[in-house]
Design an enzyme around this catalytic site. Structure first.
Site, PDB file in Angstrom:
ATOM      1  N   GLU A  22      15.867 -51.743  28.202  1.00  0.00           N
ATOM      2  CA  GLU A  22      16.633 -51.333  29.383  1.00  0.00           C
ATOM      3  C   GLU A  22      17.035 -49.854  29.304  1.00  0.00           C
ATOM      4  O   GLU A  22      17.141 -49.182  30.320  1.00  0.00           O
ATOM      5  CB  GLU A  22      17.882 -52.201  29.534  1.00  0.00           C
ATOM      6  CG  GLU A  22      17.561 -53.632  29.907  1.00  0.00           C
ATOM      7  CD  GLU A  22      18.779 -54.524  29.876  1.00  0.00           C
ATOM      8  OE1 GLU A  22      19.141 -55.054  30.943  1.00  0.00           O
ATOM      9  OE2 GLU A  22      19.384 -54.687  28.780  1.00  0.00           O
ATOM     10  N   GLU A  72      30.054 -53.559  33.763  1.00  0.00           N
ATOM     11  CA  GLU A  72      31.513 -53.529  33.854  1.00  0.00           C
ATOM     12  C   GLU A  72      32.040 -52.135  33.491  1.00  0.00           C
ATOM     13  O   GLU A  72      32.953 -51.617  34.115  1.00  0.00           O
ATOM     14  CB  GLU A  72      32.146 -54.553  32.912  1.00  0.00           C
ATOM     15  CG  GLU A  72      31.911 -55.990  33.288  1.00  0.00           C
ATOM     16  CD  GLU A  72      30.655 -56.600  32.659  1.00  0.00           C
ATOM     17  OE1 GLU A  72      29.655 -55.865  32.416  1.00  0.00           O
ATOM     18  OE2 GLU A  72      30.682 -57.819  32.419  1.00  0.00           O
ATOM     19  N   LYS A  98      23.104 -55.346  39.194  1.00  0.00           N
ATOM     20  CA  LYS A  98      21.879 -55.093  38.420  1.00  0.00           C
ATOM     21  C   LYS A  98      20.820 -56.048  38.960  1.00  0.00           C
ATOM     22  O   LYS A  98      20.995 -57.271  38.916  1.00  0.00           O
ATOM     23  CB  LYS A  98      22.144 -55.362  36.950  1.00  0.00           C
ATOM     24  CG  LYS A  98      20.970 -55.147  36.050  1.00  0.00           C
ATOM     25  CD  LYS A  98      21.376 -55.442  34.613  1.00  0.00           C
ATOM     26  CE  LYS A  98      20.546 -54.637  33.660  1.00  0.00           C
ATOM     27  NZ  LYS A  98      21.094 -54.709  32.310  1.00  0.00           N
TER      28      LYS A  98
END
Length: 116
Positions: A22, A72, A98
């Site tokens: 990611e 978050e 996301k």
């Protein structure tokens, strides 16, 4: 006059996530920002009498480009920078999604919403 201004479905390619992949490949994210402020712009038609959503967009974009593990944390940073830059905002909602989160199954998106 008390006004709610909302920016919806801002799209970003960013590098948030827990996995190495990611952080290397990145992913697609959506951001929604809604804020309430007192403004004379309803009467004056003058940009200086309101909080420009273009300025809000730029702040969100800057924070979205800083990698984080958790959305978050991204939402919290966005909340903090907007409130710092525009203390006259009375209420602020930050929503980060996301798309296609890495889960053991199908999920369109994972979303975090924070309000102040």
């Amino acid at each position: 006059m008390r006004v709610t201004i909302t920016l919806e479905t801002m799209k970003f390619h960013a590098f948030h996530g827990v996995t190495d992949e990611e952080h290397i490949i990145g992913g697609s994210f959506l951001a929604d920002i809604s804020y309430i402020t007192d403004t004379k712009a309803t009467e004056t038609d003058n940009i200086t009498d309101t909080i420009s959503y273009a300025d809000i967009y730029d702040l969100v974009k800057d924070e979205m480009m800083k990698p984080s593990q958790l959305i978050e944390h991204v939402a919290g940073r966005i909340m903090k920078v907007i409130k710092h830059r525009f203390p006259q905002i009375q209420e602020l909602t930050v929503k980060i999604s996301k798309l296609n989160p890495p889960v053991n199954g199908e999920a369109e998106k994972a979303t975090v919403t924070i309000k102040d």
